[in-house]
Design a protein around this motif. Structure first.
Motif, mmCIF file in Angstrom:
data_model
loop_
_atom_site.group_PDB
_atom_site.id
_atom_site.type_symbol
_atom_site.label_atom_id
_atom_site.label_comp_id
_atom_site.label_asym_id
_atom_site.label_seq_id
_atom_site.Cartn_x
_atom_site.Cartn_y
_atom_site.Cartn_z
ATOM 1 N N UNK A 235 0.845 -1.198 0.000
ATOM 2 C CA UNK A 235 0.000 0.000 0.000
ATOM 3 C C UNK A 235 0.878 1.244 0.000
ATOM 4 N N UNK A 236 0.282 2.339 -0.430
ATOM 5 C CA UNK A 236 0.951 3.637 -0.389
ATOM 6 C C UNK A 236 0.003 4.663 0.205
ATOM 7 N N UNK A 237 0.595 5.701 0.765
ATOM 8 C CA UNK A 237 -0.168 6.766 1.409
ATOM 9 C C UNK A 237 0.442 8.095 1.012
ATOM 10 N N UNK A 238 -0.411 9.065 0.754
ATOM 11 C CA UNK A 238 0.017 10.441 0.539
ATOM 12 C C UNK A 238 -0.768 11.317 1.504
ATOM 13 N N UNK A 239 -0.052 12.139 2.261
ATOM 14 C CA UNK A 239 -0.705 13.006 3.252
ATOM 15 C C UNK A 239 -0.720 14.448 2.760
ATOM 16 N N UNK A 240 -1.530 15.240 3.408
ATOM 17 C CA UNK A 240 -1.672 16.654 3.073
ATOM 18 C C UNK A 240 -0.334 17.386 3.132
ATOM 19 N N UNK A 241 0.555 16.970 4.039
ATOM 20 C CA UNK A 241 1.861 17.640 4.158
ATOM 21 C C UNK A 241 2.900 17.083 3.175
#
Length: 155
Positions: A73-79
């Motif tokens: 899985x991958x995640x991209x955050x607002x920061x």
């Protein structure tokens, strides 16, 4: 669920959504995309998942998490934090039904406990691995302790 989304938005509550089988075009998903502050989805039908994730963050989403089955899985955050999580190896896949929901649940459990995003992804991956190792929609005797044991033992 659309009436519930309206109630949550009017109460200034965050909305988390899972865009099941999203292909980047299906208009059915648009109200869920617009309402959500956190989006989960799978890359199965979305070849340009990273571009989609970046657009969603650009549109103001807090987090976008994309699962890739046995590729993790991958995640991209607002920061701008990009986090990758490999899938845990399993001895034998029994049934993949429910793996995405299990992943979501493991992630959310960590998030609600104040864990960092990498740990949330690891908990999601552990919960998904336990799910596919089971003949049921959820791992038998699933508990937070079982998830942490899975993390400690490396899967």
């Amino acid at each position: 669920t659309k009436p519930a989304m309206t109630l949550a938005k009017n109460a200034n509550k965050p909305i988390w959504t899972d865009l099941h089988d999203y292909d980047g075009r299906n208009p059915h998903h648009q109200p869920f995309i617009e309402s959500a502050s956190v989006i989960f989805l799978s890359s199965d039908n979305l070849p340009d998942y990273r571009g989609f994730m970046e657009r969603m963050i650009g549109d103001g989403k807090e987090l976008v998490v994309c699962t890739h089955g046995s590729d993790g899985a991958t995640l991209l955050s607002r920061d701008g934090q990009w986090v990758e999580q490999p899938a845990f190896q399993v001895r034998q896949v029994q049934d993949t039904n429910g793996a995405g929901d299990a992943f979501f649940s493991g992630f959310l459990c960590g998030y609600l406990r104040g864990e960092n995003l990498q740990t949330c992804l690891r908990l999601g991956a552990a919960c998904g691995a336990l799910c596919v190792s089971s003949r049921s929609l959820a791992a038998e005797n699933l508990s937070l302790q079982q998830l942490h044991d899975h993390l400690r033992d490396g899967g």
